[in-house]
Design a protein around this motif. Structure first.
Motif, PDB file in Angstrom:
ATOM      1  N   TYR A   5      28.300 -65.021  18.969  1.00  0.00           N
ATOM      2  CA  TYR A   5      27.389 -64.571  17.914  1.00  0.00           C
ATOM      3  C   TYR A   5      27.358 -63.049  17.915  1.00  0.00           C
ATOM      4  N   VAL A   6      27.667 -62.455  16.778  1.00  0.00           N
ATOM      5  CA  VAL A   6      27.622 -60.998  16.649  1.00  0.00           C
ATOM      6  C   VAL A   6      26.911 -60.636  15.346  1.00  0.00           C
ATOM      7  N   THR A   7      26.372 -59.442  15.323  1.00  0.00           N
ATOM      8  CA  THR A   7      25.771 -58.921  14.090  1.00  0.00           C
ATOM      9  C   THR A   7      26.415 -57.580  13.776  1.00  0.00           C
ATOM     10  N   SER A   8      26.646 -57.355  12.491  1.00  0.00           N
ATOM     11  CA  SER A   8      27.235 -56.074  12.100  1.00  0.00           C
ATOM     12  C   SER A   8      26.455 -55.460  10.938  1.00  0.00           C
ATOM     13  N   PHE A   9      25.169 -55.818  10.828  1.00  0.00           N
ATOM     14  CA  PHE A   9      24.327 -55.239   9.793  1.00  0.00           C
ATOM     15  C   PHE A   9      23.312 -54.296  10.436  1.00  0.00           C
ATOM     16  N   ASN A  10      22.741 -53.427   9.622  1.00  0.00           N
ATOM     17  CA  ASN A  10      21.721 -52.501  10.101  1.00  0.00           C
ATOM     18  C   ASN A  10      20.396 -53.251  10.232  1.00  0.00           C
ATOM     19  N   PRO A  11      19.814 -53.340  11.436  1.00  0.00           N
ATOM     20  CA  PRO A  11      18.573 -54.095  11.635  1.00  0.00           C
ATOM     21  C   PRO A  11      17.396 -53.575  10.794  1.00  0.00           C
ATOM     22  N   LYS A  12      17.447 -52.328  10.375  1.00  0.00           N
ATOM     23  CA  LYS A  12      16.371 -51.781   9.540  1.00  0.00           C
ATOM     24  C   LYS A  12      16.291 -52.489   8.192  1.00  0.00           C
ATOM     25  N   LYS A  13      17.394 -53.125   7.774  1.00  0.00           N
ATOM     26  CA  LYS A  13      17.400 -53.845   6.503  1.00  0.00           C
ATOM     27  C   LYS A  13      16.432 -55.024   6.511  1.00  0.00           C
ATOM     28  N   LEU A  14      16.131 -55.565   7.689  1.00  0.00           N
ATOM     29  CA  LEU A  14      15.208 -56.696   7.780  1.00  0.00           C
ATOM     30  C   LEU A  14      13.833 -56.328   7.222  1.00  0.00           C
ATOM     31  N   GLN A  15      13.415 -55.099   7.418  1.00  0.00           N
ATOM     32  CA  GLN A  15      12.093 -54.664   6.961  1.00  0.00           C
ATOM     33  C   GLN A  15      11.992 -54.627   5.441  1.00  0.00           C
ATOM     34  N   LYS A  16      13.123 -54.585   4.744  1.00  0.00           N
ATOM     35  CA  LYS A  16      13.131 -54.510   3.284  1.00  0.00           C
ATOM     36  C   LYS A  16      13.191 -55.888   2.629  1.00  0.00           C
ATOM     37  N   MET A  17      13.248 -56.919   3.434  1.00  0.00           N
ATOM     38  CA  MET A  17      13.331 -58.275   2.894  1.00  0.00           C
ATOM     39  C   MET A  17      11.983 -58.680   2.305  1.00  0.00           C
ATOM     40  N   GLN A  18      12.007 -59.631   1.366  1.00  0.00           N
ATOM     41  CA  GLN A  18      10.760 -60.140   0.808  1.00  0.00           C
ATOM     42  C   GLN A  18       9.965 -60.907   1.857  1.00  0.00           C
ATOM     43  N   ASP A  19      10.656 -61.638   2.730  1.00  0.00           N
ATOM     44  CA  ASP A  19      10.006 -62.390   3.804  1.00  0.00           C
ATOM     45  C   ASP A  19      10.771 -62.136   5.107  1.00  0.00           C
ATOM     46  N   PRO A  20      10.530 -60.966   5.727  1.00  0.00           N
ATOM     47  CA  PRO A  20      11.303 -60.620   6.925  1.00  0.00           C
ATOM     48  C   PRO A  20      11.100 -61.590   8.086  1.00  0.00           C
ATOM     49  N   VAL A  86      32.294 -66.983   9.473  1.00  0.00           N
ATOM     50  CA  VAL A  86      32.625 -67.866  10.590  1.00  0.00           C
ATOM     51  C   VAL A  86      34.139 -67.976  10.636  1.00  0.00           C
ATOM     52  N   SER A  87      34.711 -67.537  11.754  1.00  0.00           N
ATOM     53  CA  SER A  87      36.161 -67.577  11.880  1.00  0.00           C
ATOM     54  C   SER A  87      36.553 -67.435  13.342  1.00  0.00           C
ATOM     55  N   ASN A  88      37.506 -68.218  13.773  1.00  0.00           N
ATOM     56  CA  ASN A  88      38.068 -68.112  15.123  1.00  0.00           C
ATOM     57  C   ASN A  88      37.015 -68.117  16.223  1.00  0.00           C
ATOM     58  N   GLY A  89      35.991 -68.962  16.062  1.00  0.00           N
ATOM     59  CA  GLY A  89      34.972 -69.094  17.092  1.00  0.00           C
ATOM     60  C   GLY A  89      33.950 -67.973  17.131  1.00  0.00           C
ATOM     61  N   VAL A  90      33.891 -67.173  16.069  1.00  0.00           N
ATOM     62  CA  VAL A  90      32.928 -66.065  16.005  1.00  0.00           C
ATOM     63  C   VAL A  90      32.043 -66.237  14.774  1.00  0.00           C
ATOM     64  N   VAL A  91      30.730 -66.177  15.000  1.00  0.00           N
ATOM     65  CA  VAL A  91      29.755 -66.150  13.913  1.00  0.00           C
ATOM     66  C   VAL A  91      29.297 -64.703  13.804  1.00  0.00           C
ATOM     67  N   ASP A  92      29.558 -64.093  12.660  1.00  0.00           N
ATOM     68  CA  ASP A  92      29.223 -62.686  12.450  1.00  0.00           C
ATOM     69  C   ASP A  92      28.215 -62.592  11.310  1.00  0.00           C
ATOM     70  N   ILE A  93      27.015 -62.123  11.624  1.00  0.00           N
ATOM     71  CA  ILE A  93      26.022 -61.867  10.584  1.00  0.00           C
ATOM     72  C   ILE A  93      26.398 -60.500  10.004  1.00  0.00           C
ATOM     73  N   GLN A  94      26.996 -60.532   8.823  1.00  0.00           N
ATOM     74  CA  GLN A  94      27.538 -59.307   8.246  1.00  0.00           C
ATOM     75  C   GLN A  94      26.504 -58.490   7.508  1.00  0.00           C
ATOM     76  N   ASP A  95      25.542 -59.166   6.855  1.00  0.00           N
ATOM     77  CA  ASP A  95      24.568 -58.394   6.086  1.00  0.00           C
ATOM     78  C   ASP A  95      23.339 -59.246   5.815  1.00  0.00           C
ATOM     79  N   VAL A  96      22.224 -58.572   5.615  1.00  0.00           N
ATOM     80  CA  VAL A  96      20.997 -59.197   5.118  1.00  0.00           C
ATOM     81  C   VAL A  96      20.527 -58.327   3.966  1.00  0.00           C
ATOM     82  N   GLY A  97      19.913 -58.938   2.983  1.00  0.00           N
ATOM     83  CA  GLY A  97      19.426 -58.142   1.861  1.00  0.00           C
ATOM     84  C   GLY A  97      18.888 -58.995   0.747  1.00  0.00           C
ATOM     85  N   ILE A  98      18.566 -58.319  -0.338  1.00  0.00           N
ATOM     86  CA  ILE A  98      18.044 -58.957  -1.534  1.00  0.00           C
ATOM     87  C   ILE A  98      19.220 -59.278  -2.457  1.00  0.00           C
ATOM     88  N   SER A  99      19.212 -60.465  -3.020  1.00  0.00           N
ATOM     89  CA  SER A  99      20.279 -60.892  -3.917  1.00  0.00           C
ATOM     90  C   SER A  99      20.408 -59.921  -5.091  1.00  0.00           C
TER      91      SER A  99
END
Length: 101
Positions: A5-20, A86-99
């Protein structure tokens, strides 16, 4: 061997979500599932769509193709989204945000 499990998004983006809080809870569930699940040799996208559905997390394969899954942490009526690959045994959270639809 479970998924990595890896993340490659900026964690500060979570604060901008409608329901963080809901988004954070879904991210935690995805991390837990990754640590408990061994990758299949075939279609890992469908494996994950099934895992998410079993956990009552709404998601679909991203229409742009590739290995991306679009997750709706608060349902489709809310505009919060998680983009994961999801690829080659890796789950990568690439981004979070508003649609942007």
């Amino acid at each position: 061997m479970p998924y990595e499990y890896v993340t490659s998004f900026n964690p500060k983006k979570l604060q901008k979500m409608q329901d963080p809080e809901a988004t954070q809870a879904v991210l935690q569930e995805i991390e837990t599932l990754a640590g408990q699940t061994a990758p299949v040799a075939g279609d890992q996208i469908n494996q994950w769509l099934g895992l998410l559905a079993q956990s009552e997390i709404m998601a679909q394969k991203w229409k742009g193709g590739g290995n991306l899954i679009e997750v709706y942490p608060s349902g489709k009526k809310n505009e919060d989204r998680i983009m994961m690959s999801v690829s080659n045994g890796v789950v990568d959270i690439q981004d979070v945000g508003i649609s942007r639809h």
